[in-house]
Design a protein around this motif. Structure first.
Motif, PDB file in Angstrom:
ATOM      1  N   UNK A  72       0.833  -1.207   0.000  1.00 21.08           N
ATOM      2  CA  UNK A  72       0.000   0.000   0.000  1.00 21.08           C
ATOM      3  C   UNK A  72       0.864   1.253   0.000  1.00 21.08           C
ATOM      4  N   UNK A  73       1.906   1.227   0.822  1.00 22.05           N
ATOM      5  CA  UNK A  73       2.811   2.374   0.869  1.00 22.05           C
ATOM      6  C   UNK A  73       3.589   2.476  -0.438  1.00 22.05           C
ATOM      7  N   UNK A  74       3.929   1.331  -1.017  1.00 18.41           N
ATOM      8  CA  UNK A  74       4.670   1.335  -2.283  1.00 18.41           C
ATOM      9  C   UNK A  74       3.859   2.029  -3.383  1.00 18.41           C
ATOM     10  N   UNK A  75       2.561   1.715  -3.455  1.00 18.65           N
ATOM     11  CA  UNK A  75       1.712   2.334  -4.473  1.00 18.65           C
ATOM     12  C   UNK A  75       1.643   3.847  -4.282  1.00 18.65           C
ATOM     13  N   UNK A  76       1.478   4.290  -3.021  1.00 18.24           N
ATOM     14  CA  UNK A  76       1.427   5.726  -2.744  1.00 18.24           C
ATOM     15  C   UNK A  76       2.775   6.388  -3.029  1.00 18.24           C
ATOM     16  N   UNK A  77       3.848   5.699  -2.688  1.00 15.54           N
ATOM     17  CA  UNK A  77       5.188   6.225  -2.935  1.00 15.54           C
ATOM     18  C   UNK A  77       5.425   6.405  -4.439  1.00 15.54           C
ATOM     19  N   UNK A  78       4.984   5.429  -5.234  1.00 10.75           N
ATOM     20  CA  UNK A  78       5.135   5.516  -6.685  1.00 10.75           C
ATOM     21  C   UNK A  78       4.370   6.715  -7.244  1.00 10.75           C
ATOM     22  N   UNK A  79       3.144   6.912  -6.735  1.00  6.82           N
ATOM     23  CA  UNK A  79       2.336   8.056  -7.165  1.00  6.82           C
ATOM     24  C   UNK A  79       3.040   9.364  -6.826  1.00  6.82           C
ATOM     25  N   UNK A  80       3.535   9.481  -5.600  1.00  7.85           N
ATOM     26  CA  UNK A  80       4.216  10.727  -5.188  1.00  7.85           C
ATOM     27  C   UNK A  80       5.502  10.950  -5.969  1.00  7.85           C
ATOM     28  N   UNK A  81       6.180   9.862  -6.333  1.00 12.13           N
ATOM     29  CA  UNK A  81       7.409  10.003  -7.112  1.00 12.13           C
ATOM     30  C   UNK A  81       7.101  10.590  -8.488  1.00 12.13           C
ATOM     31  N   UNK A  82       5.987  10.164  -9.092  1.00 13.47           N
ATOM     32  CA  UNK A  82       5.604  10.716 -10.393  1.00 13.47           C
ATOM     33  C   UNK A  82       5.241  12.202 -10.273  1.00 13.47           C
ATOM     34  N   UNK A  83       4.608  12.564  -9.175  1.00 12.27           N
ATOM     35  CA  UNK A  83       4.306  13.990  -8.945  1.00 12.27           C
ATOM     36  C   UNK A  83       5.592  14.763  -8.719  1.00 12.27           C
ATOM     37  N   UNK A  84       6.501  14.144  -7.969  1.00 15.75           N
ATOM     38  CA  UNK A  84       7.791  14.788  -7.692  1.00 15.75           C
ATOM     39  C   UNK A  84       8.590  15.014  -8.985  1.00 15.75           C
ATOM     40  N   UNK A  85       8.422  14.070  -9.938  1.00 14.94           N
ATOM     41  CA  UNK A  85       9.141  14.174 -11.212  1.00 14.94           C
ATOM     42  C   UNK A  85       8.389  15.014 -12.253  1.00 14.94           C
ATOM     43  N   UNK A  86       7.280  15.653 -11.792  1.00 11.69           N
ATOM     44  CA  UNK A  86       6.463  16.523 -12.651  1.00 11.69           C
ATOM     45  C   UNK A  86       5.746  15.787 -13.778  1.00 11.69           C
ATOM     46  N   UNK A  87       5.559  14.466 -13.613  1.00  7.98           N
ATOM     47  CA  UNK A  87       4.735  13.728 -14.572  1.00  7.98           C
ATOM     48  C   UNK A  87       3.252  13.994 -14.305  1.00  7.98           C
ATOM     49  N   UNK A  88       2.913  14.262 -13.054  1.00  5.17           N
ATOM     50  CA  UNK A  88       1.543  14.548 -12.641  1.00  5.17           C
ATOM     51  C   UNK A  88       1.561  15.789 -11.759  1.00  5.17           C
ATOM     52  N   UNK A  89       0.407  16.446 -11.624  1.00  6.28           N
ATOM     53  CA  UNK A  89       0.280  17.583 -10.725  1.00  6.28           C
ATOM     54  C   UNK A  89      -0.370  17.116  -9.422  1.00  6.28           C
ATOM     55  N   UNK A  90       0.161  17.609  -8.301  1.00  2.00           N
ATOM     56  CA  UNK A  90      -0.465  17.321  -7.012  1.00  2.00           C
ATOM     57  C   UNK A  90      -1.814  18.039  -6.957  1.00  2.00           C
TER      58      UNK A  90
END
Length: 368
Positions: A72-90
């Protein structure tokens, strides 16, 4: 690649407690960051801090052998990493997901620490959606977050009609008694600044839920129970009912007496027998773990089931109040839906309907 969930178990009790302690330190930091990001800012450093917190939780879970938390944490971490890399907007919806999933993990850990049979069925059912969320496109992300949040809030249902004024449902020869009960409730409320408005919030919610029931309860009896259910607390030491943290055995024994005092007063007043039973039983639980009599299931009257939900909803939303009205409602109802051992499922469904309607109305008028 998606991680597979493992069966919740305590492999090393000391390490498990270390992990719980670590999560209790991380959770307030996560909440604070989500709240700060809720102002619409694009603060990349705060997003990076969120990512680091999730990365630390996952690392501690592995180190402490609490492996069932990792997917569960891995999935959330992956999502935040994509936001951190500017692939997605928070966006706010991402914060909702972070808080609700974290809350559910914490509740599961607490259940296990208290010797309860772990039930991770909700989390397991959410994992495919979490994995998809981590891989969503920018266009898909808002809807994917909304669907996941809705799952954690309980079964969907059509919106209810807007409730009329509370006063319209009350009257008759019981009015004078109700005014007296309300005056007592106001005295209790004024003792604690955080309780301001609590009585009317509880009454409005109780009557909204009751209005949706297949066989609605008497509004007068429900109102009396709402006003009187905590009056017995005034007979306890103030230091006890304002006490933070875990209660001792003696504390719990004293607390278990308060429904009987208020219920006894109502029982001695002609016409309030139903309200008396509601008050007496409102701390009973569906699994028999409540007080004062350890009743369970159908032994508990409908009014007490309703009152228990209203009382709990007020408590959990107050606990999350610093996150703002919308988020405190989201987290509150998700927390209650995760407590299936405690609350009657049919009344829980009615609460879900009322909350969904409130959130929809808040969205329509542009509230957060």
């Amino acid at each position: 690649m998606a991680m597979q969930p493992e069966v919740p178990e305590i492999i090393d009790p000391i390490a498990f407690q270390d992990f719980r302690d670590a999560v209790s330190d991380y959770a307030p930091q996560l909440e604070q960051l989500v709240c700060q990001l809720g102002d619409g800012s694009r603060d990349t450093e705060k997003v990076a801090q969120l990512f680091r917190i999730l990365h630390s939780i996952k690392g501690d879970a592995s180190l402490c052998q609490v492996h069932f938390v990792e997917p569960y944490v891995h999935a959330l971490e992956t999502l935040l990493d994509r936001i951190r890399q500017n692939e997605l907007h928070y966006q706010d919806a991402v914060g909702d997901v972070l808080l609700l999933v974290t809350d559910r993990v914490v509740m599961l850990l607490d259940d296990m620490a208290n010797g309860l049979l772990p039930d991770d069925s909700l989390l397991r059912s959410l994992l495919p959606s979490l994995d998809k969320l981590a891989e969503a496109s920018a266009a898909e992300l808002p809807q994917a977050c909304a669907k996941l949040v809705a799952r954690m809030m309980g079964p969907a249902a059509p919106p209810m009609p807007s409730p009329g004024a509370v006063a319209n449902g009350l009257g008759g020869h019981l009015f004078a008694d109700l005014q007296f009960f309300r005056s007592l409730a106001m005295q209790f409320e004024q003792r604690v600044p955080e309780f301001a408005g609590r009585t009317e919030r509880n009454l409005t919610l109780a009557l909204e839920i009751n209005r949706l029931a297949e066989k609605p309860l008497s509004m007068e009896q429900v109102a009396a129970a709402v006003y009187m259910h905590d009056i017995g607390m005034l007979l306890l030491p103030e230091s006890l009912w304002l006490k933070a943290g875990r209660l001792s055995l003696d504390d719990r024994r004293q607390m278990a007496s308060h429904p009987g005092w208020a219920g006894g007063l109502l029982a001695r007043m002609p016409g309030w027998e139903e309200a008396a039973q509601m008050v007496l039983q409102h701390h009973e639980s569906q699994d028999g773990s409540g007080y004062p009599d350890g009743l369970k299931g159908e032994e508990i009257c409908d009014g007490a089931c309703l009152l228990a939900l209203v009382d709990a909803f007020e408590s959990v939303t107050l606990k999350h109040a610093q996150q703002g009205p919308r988020r405190s409602i989201l987290r509150g109802v998700a927390e209650l839906n995760a407590s299936e051992r405690q609350f009657h499922p049919l009344w829980m469904q009615l609460l879900n309907r009322v909350v969904r309607n409130r959130l929809e109305m808040r969205t329509m008028v542009g509230g957060r």
